[in-house]
Motif scaffolding. Structure first.
Motif, PDB file in Angstrom:
ATOM      1  N   SER A 122       1.117  -0.956   0.304  1.00  0.00           N
ATOM      2  CA  SER A 122       0.380  -0.185  -0.214  1.00  0.00           C
ATOM      3  C   SER A 122       0.965   1.277  -0.611  1.00  0.00           C
ATOM      4  O   SER A 122       0.669   2.285  -0.431  1.00  0.00           O
ATOM      5  N   PHE A 123       1.812   1.333   0.437  1.00  0.00           N
ATOM      6  CA  PHE A 123       2.953   2.017   0.726  1.00  0.00           C
ATOM      7  C   PHE A 123       3.514   2.991  -1.078  1.00  0.00           C
ATOM      8  O   PHE A 123       3.284   3.441  -1.125  1.00  0.00           O
ATOM      9  N   VAL A 124       3.617   1.754  -1.534  1.00  0.00           N
ATOM     10  CA  VAL A 124       4.258   2.364  -2.812  1.00  0.00           C
ATOM     11  C   VAL A 124       2.819   2.588  -3.417  1.00  0.00           C
ATOM     12  O   VAL A 124       3.001   3.439  -4.777  1.00  0.00           O
ATOM     13  N   HIS A 125       1.962   1.647  -3.258  1.00  0.00           N
ATOM     14  CA  HIS A 125       0.718   1.936  -3.919  1.00  0.00           C
ATOM     15  C   HIS A 125       0.513   3.689  -4.322  1.00  0.00           C
ATOM     16  O   HIS A 125      -0.196   4.392  -4.954  1.00  0.00           O
ATOM     17  N   MET A 126       0.540   4.271  -3.016  1.00  0.00           N
ATOM     18  CA  MET A 126       0.287   5.594  -2.741  1.00  0.00           C
ATOM     19  C   MET A 126       1.447   6.679  -2.877  1.00  0.00           C
ATOM     20  O   MET A 126       0.856   8.176  -2.938  1.00  0.00           O
ATOM     21  N   ALA A 127       2.666   5.949  -2.987  1.00  0.00           N
ATOM     22  CA  ALA A 127       3.574   6.412  -3.143  1.00  0.00           C
ATOM     23  C   ALA A 127       3.770   7.157  -4.375  1.00  0.00           C
ATOM     24  O   ALA A 127       3.709   8.882  -4.980  1.00  0.00           O
ATOM     25  N   HIS A 128       3.003   6.748  -6.178  1.00  0.00           N
ATOM     26  CA  HIS A 128       2.736   7.518  -6.978  1.00  0.00           C
ATOM     27  C   HIS A 128       1.300   8.301  -6.635  1.00  0.00           C
ATOM     28  O   HIS A 128       2.192  10.007  -7.136  1.00  0.00           O
TER      29      HIS A 128
ATOM     30  N   VAL B 203       0.996  11.164  -4.211  1.00  0.00           N
ATOM     31  CA  VAL B 203       1.229  12.114  -3.602  1.00  0.00           C
ATOM     32  C   VAL B 203       2.838  12.418  -4.512  1.00  0.00           C
ATOM     33  O   VAL B 203       2.972  13.530  -4.665  1.00  0.00           O
ATOM     34  N   LEU B 204       3.720  11.825  -5.177  1.00  0.00           N
ATOM     35  CA  LEU B 204       4.992  11.940  -6.201  1.00  0.00           C
ATOM     36  C   LEU B 204       4.478  13.094  -7.691  1.00  0.00           C
ATOM     37  O   LEU B 204       4.718  13.576  -7.573  1.00  0.00           O
TER      38      LEU B 204
ATOM     39  N   GLU C  30       3.204  16.140  -5.456  1.00  0.00           N
ATOM     40  CA  GLU C  30       4.210  17.705  -5.238  1.00  0.00           C
ATOM     41  C   GLU C  30       4.638  17.377  -6.460  1.00  0.00           C
ATOM     42  O   GLU C  30       5.124  19.193  -6.368  1.00  0.00           O
TER      43      GLU C  30
ATOM     44  N   SER D 196       4.793  11.198 -16.179  1.00  0.00           N
ATOM     45  CA  SER D 196       4.030  10.911 -14.745  1.00  0.00           C
ATOM     46  C   SER D 196       3.587   9.059 -15.441  1.00  0.00           C
ATOM     47  O   SER D 196       2.972   8.579 -16.543  1.00  0.00           O
TER      48      SER D 196
END
Length: 65
Positions: free
Chosen positions: A3-9, A11-12, A15, A39
């Motif tokens: 889930s961290f990797v899934h959420m990172a996109h 957020v990136l 930003e 992206s």
């Protein structure tokens, strides 16, 4: 995929969008735009099912008043 990797996109992307707007306003984006890759992930929404609607209404209750 965690889930961290899934959420990172998202957020990136958010930003990077903020940075892009700041640099465009300062007329500096063109200097680095070619170095920034497009992206990789675009999340496209979908319609929720009737079951998902009912589950959401049951969990949180909808504000209809």
């Amino acid at each position: 995929m965690s889930s961290f990797v899934h959420m990172a996109h998202p957020v990136l992307n958010a930003e990077l969008g903020i940075l892009r707007r700041i640099l465009k306003r300062a007329n500096l984006w063109a200097r680095i735009a070619d170095d920034i890759p497009p992206s990789e992930s675009r999340t496209i929404g979908r319609a929720i099912t009737e079951e998902e609607k009912q589950r959401a209404a049951f969990q949180g209750g909808s504000d209809t008043a």
